[in-house]
Design an enzyme around this catalytic site. Structure first.
Site, PDB file in Angstrom:
ATOM      1  N   CYS A 236       0.804  -1.224   0.000  1.00 21.48           N
ATOM      2  CA  CYS A 236       0.000   0.000   0.000  1.00 21.48           C
ATOM      3  C   CYS A 236       0.840   1.279   0.000  1.00 21.48           C
ATOM      4  O   CYS A 236       0.322   2.359  -0.289  1.00 21.48           O
ATOM      5  CB  CYS A 236      -0.956   0.010   1.187  1.00 21.48           C
ATOM      6  SG  CYS A 236      -2.057  -1.425   1.229  1.00 21.48           S
TER       7      CYS A 236
ATOM      8  N   HIS B 225      -3.244   7.233   1.887  1.00 22.26           N
ATOM      9  CA  HIS B 225      -3.661   5.915   1.426  1.00 22.26           C
ATOM     10  C   HIS B 225      -5.059   5.654   1.967  1.00 22.26           C
ATOM     11  O   HIS B 225      -5.334   5.855   3.143  1.00 22.26           O
ATOM     12  CB  HIS B 225      -2.675   4.860   1.942  1.00 22.26           C
ATOM     13  CG  HIS B 225      -3.167   3.455   1.814  1.00 22.26           C
ATOM     14  ND1 HIS B 225      -3.710   2.961   0.652  1.00 22.26           N
ATOM     15  CD2 HIS B 225      -3.219   2.427   2.719  1.00 22.26           C
ATOM     16  CE1 HIS B 225      -4.071   1.705   0.834  1.00 22.26           C
ATOM     17  NE2 HIS B 225      -3.791   1.359   2.078  1.00 22.26           N
TER      18      HIS B 225
ATOM     19  N   ASN C 199     -10.148  -0.196  -0.235  1.00 17.41           N
ATOM     20  CA  ASN C 199      -8.689  -0.139  -0.175  1.00 17.41           C
ATOM     21  C   ASN C 199      -8.139  -0.752  -1.459  1.00 17.41           C
ATOM     22  O   ASN C 199      -8.217  -1.961  -1.661  1.00 17.41           O
ATOM     23  CB  ASN C 199      -8.197  -0.900   1.055  1.00 17.41           C
ATOM     24  CG  ASN C 199      -6.682  -0.855   1.211  1.00 17.41           C
ATOM     25  OD1 ASN C 199      -5.956  -0.497   0.298  1.00 17.41           O
ATOM     26  ND2 ASN C 199      -6.203  -1.242   2.400  1.00 17.41           N
TER      27      ASN C 199
END
Length: 329
Positions: free
Chosen positions: A123, A256, A286
């Site tokens: 990520c 993020h 996500n």
């Protein structure tokens, strides 16, 4: 003659989401058929996610990256053949090898023009990719870079584990960076600590043509949350200090998009009002390395982000990795 003040400036952004949009209720209905109970209320309360997009069976990570890249190239108004560096941040590559970046280069029709490689920082991948491309450009090695975050995380989700399968989605985001005397990427800070590798991982590998270990994503949610809120504040302040700026100078925080609670906690610690944070997690879920460039492109195209704005991007992911960059758009 070498340029003494060389920056990497963002010329254009692009993004792509697969056609299949899956709401929480639709996902809950699918999971119920496998004996897994969840609900829209349960997911929203814990994550802020309302929907996500899943790639079609015949769509690869490089396919998603291609559309996002084409849109960024169009926005930048450049000839694709001028791109002499391609960096794809992904944890879900098309193949073991060659890199997704090389496959993307071919799909873009770019021939033998500079380097193409993948970055694997989960990520944090896009933050790592931006910092890497910026270093290449500032060194004079490259002039025009295409940096992409692209993921098909739906392929590594265990749909019997409601603590993880409700969180992730697929997508891609891209930026064009080009050498400029005008300020662009002002600073970056990157970190990693492999001692935390077990709290977020996909611990499988290919051996003799079969998968050893698990090919599904595994996560200790509480441990990840605790570590994330701690390191994100520190790396943001580190990047700001390098850029000789303070949180007050930041027009837009683009974190993020993992979990709304983590994002809100980071904004509070930086004393940034919620209205100065770009939030897309509700519709995207996500998307790992794709989440920051997806959010960036959304805010650029809807007019929130304007030329001259100061942006703070930051991410944290498996590894454990984390990073941030300060960018004058």
């Amino acid at each position: 003659m070498a340029q003494t003040n060389l920056y990497s400036r963002v010329l254009g952004t692009g993004s792509y989401l697969p056609d299949e949009r899956v709401t929480n209720q639709e996902l809950a209905d699918r999971l119920a058929k496998q004996g897994v109970e969840t609900s829209d209320e349960w997911i929203v309360a814990r994550t802020g996610i309302h929907a996500r997009h899943f790639a079609a069976a015949n769509q690869t990570t490089s396919d998603l990256a291609l559309v996002a890249s084409q849109r960024a190239i169009e926005a930048a108004g450049i000839d694709p053949q001028s791109i002499d560096l391609i960096i794809v941040a992904t944890s879900t590559p098309d193949f073991v090898f060659p890199s997704t970046a090389c496959l993307l280069q071919n799909k873009l029709g770019i021939k033998n023009n500079g380097a193409a490689f993948d970055v694997q920082a989960v990520c944090s991948g896009f933050a790592y990719g931006i910092a890497t491309a910026d270093s290449f450009i500032r060194s004079g090695m490259n002039r025009t870079a295409l940096v992409i975050g692209a993921e098909t995380f739906s392929r590594i989700l265990d749909f019997k584990d409601r603590t993880t399968c409700v969180l992730f989605g697929d997508g891609a985001g891209a930026v064009i960076l080009q050498a400029s005397e005008e300020p662009g990427v002002l600073s970056s800070a990157l970190h990693a600590d492999g001692s935390h590798s077990d709290i977020l991982c996909t611990p499988g590998n290919v051996n003799g043509g079969v998968i050893e270990g698990s090919a599904f994503l595994h996560m200790d949610g509480q441990a990840v949350f605790k570590l994330a809120v701690n390191v994100l504040e520190k790396v943001a302040l580190e990047a700001l200090d390098k850029a000789r700026l303070t949180p007050d100078d930041i027009d837009w925080l683009i974190p993020h998009q993992a979990n709304i609670r983590i994002m809100q906690s980071t904004a509070r610690k930086l004393h940034l009002p919620a209205e100065r944070m770009v939030v897309t997690v509700g519709e995207h879920g996500n998307t790992s390395a794709a989440s920051i460039p997806l959010a960036l492109d959304v805010a650029v195209r809807d007019g929130r982000i304007k030329r001259g704005d100061h942006l703070l991007i930051e991410g944290v992911g498996g590894g454990f990795t984390w990073g941030a960059s300060v960018i004058r758009y």
